[in-house]
Design an enzyme around this catalytic site. Structure first.
Site, PDB file in Angstrom:
ATOM      1  N   LYS A   1       1.728  -0.873  -4.130  1.00  0.00           N
ATOM      2  CA  LYS A   1       1.181  -1.157  -2.793  1.00  0.00           C
ATOM      3  C   LYS A   1       0.921   0.091  -1.949  1.00  0.00           C
ATOM      4  O   LYS A   1      -0.022   0.125  -1.162  1.00  0.00           O
ATOM      5  CB  LYS A   1       2.094  -2.117  -2.031  1.00  0.00           C
ATOM      6  CG  LYS A   1       2.068  -3.527  -2.611  1.00  0.00           C
ATOM      7  CD  LYS A   1       2.918  -4.475  -1.787  1.00  0.00           C
ATOM      8  CE  LYS A   1       2.973  -5.841  -2.435  1.00  0.00           C
ATOM      9  NZ  LYS A   1       3.733  -6.811  -1.629  1.00  0.00           N
TER      10      LYS A   1
ATOM     11  N   ASP B   1       0.511  -9.370   3.593  1.00  0.00           N
ATOM     12  CA  ASP B   1       1.936  -9.749   3.535  1.00  0.00           C
ATOM     13  C   ASP B   1       2.471 -10.028   4.941  1.00  0.00           C
ATOM     14  O   ASP B   1       3.190 -11.009   5.166  1.00  0.00           O
ATOM     15  CB  ASP B   1       2.767  -8.624   2.910  1.00  0.00           C
ATOM     16  CG  ASP B   1       2.564  -8.507   1.403  1.00  0.00           C
ATOM     17  OD1 ASP B   1       2.264  -9.538   0.767  1.00  0.00           O
ATOM     18  OD2 ASP B   1       2.695  -7.390   0.874  1.00  0.00           O
TER      19      ASP B   1
END
Ligand code: ATR
Length: 275
Positions: free
Chosen positions: A67, A103
């Site tokens: 990420k 997220d």
């Protein structure tokens, strides 16, 4: 046919392909779009991302451990992704990769909408913690971070404490007053391999209360011990699969421009647990 994928290492366990393909089918896009899982080792990540557009990929999800790099390789990024320091969603525009972070938005979708002045506790100091801190800060909460390695909690606090997000380190387990928090979010890996969260985290099994929201971002094949205790005490619980569904819904909207069929995605994501 536009292709989509989740890039991770390992990635075989990912529920995203089943969840996203169920969504594409529900939207009537299954003949046009396809979502797959691609296992990419860290050293191959950048070259893989660069090669995807020519292979017909319109975008990708990015998961552990990529990420941070996903944000770094993108030419453009949303402010949210930059502030979190990580991207879980890439969009391939002609000659450019755009990085997003869904997220935090996924968490915001399921948390109480106004946490102004309320205390929130984040357990952990990795990438998932950064998204949780950002989300809680955006909702107005006073965020405290606890981590096994205190130095990492201090780092994340210094880096993310801004005008809009107020964070402090919850240093000693003895100081943690579990009752005082409106929201408790576990982002640590504790519980994933059967560890007892009440041995490894500064929480008491009996310490939860009604009115509290308890989130366990980590999910395994069995329901989380942490959430079982929180439910028994009357707290509201949100599991990691629900967060996966919510972030996936936001990613799908970014790629297709269509409203995501959240119910179909949830059904697909949870049904995999029965295997
Ligand atoms: P992610 O990016 O998914 O959040 P990570 O960076 O590997 O993953 O972080 C994992 C988190 O779980 C860390 O906060 C880690 O604590 P340390 O920083 O002290 O390593 C936490 N963690 C993992 N196993 C743990 C355990 N047995 N007890 C407490 N914390 C644990």
């Amino acid at each position: 046919m536009p292709r989509l994928a989740v890039l991770g290492h390992p990635v075989a366990h990912s529920r995203s392909p089943a969840m996203q393909n169920a969504a594409l089918a529900q939207l009537g896009l299954a003949d046009e779009w396809r979502y797959e899982a691609i296992d990419v080792a860290p050293e191959a990540f950048e070259a893989c991302v660069r090669a995807l557009p020519a292979k017909g990929f319109a975008g990708a999800n990015v998961t552990v451990p990529h990420k941070g790099v996903a944000l770094a390789v993108a030419e453009m990024a949303t402010e949210m992704a930059r502030e979190i320091g990580a991207a879980n969603t890439l969009v391939f525009a002609p000659g450019q990769t755009h990085a997003h972070n869904t997220d935090a938005g996924g968490l915001i979708a399921v948390l109480p909408s106004d946490l102004h002045g309320r205390r929130a506790l984040v357990l952990g100091a990795g990438g998932a913690a950064r998204a949780a801190i950002w989300a809680l800060g955006a909702l107005g909460a006073e965020v405290e971070v606890w981590n096994r390695t205190v130095a990492r909690a201090q780092e994340i606090t210094i880096e993310m404490d801004t005008q809009s997000v107020h964070i402090q380190v919850a240093e000693s387990p003895l100081e943690i007053d579990q009752d005082a928090y409106e929201v408790i979010v576990n982002t640590t890996a504790v519980g994933l391999h059967g560890e007892d969260p009440f041995e490894h985290l500064p929480l008491r099994r009996e310490g939860f209360r009604p009115g509290q929201v308890v989130v366990d971002m980590v999910y395994g094949d069995v329901p989380s011990t942490l959430l079982a205790a929180a439910t028994a005490a009357g707290a509201t619980t949100i599991d990691g699969i629900e967060i996966l569904v919510q972030q996936g819904a936001l990613s799908l909207q970014i790629w297709t421009g269509r409203e995501a069929p959240v119910e179909a995605m949830r059904a697909a994501a949870y049904s995999l647990g029965d295997r």
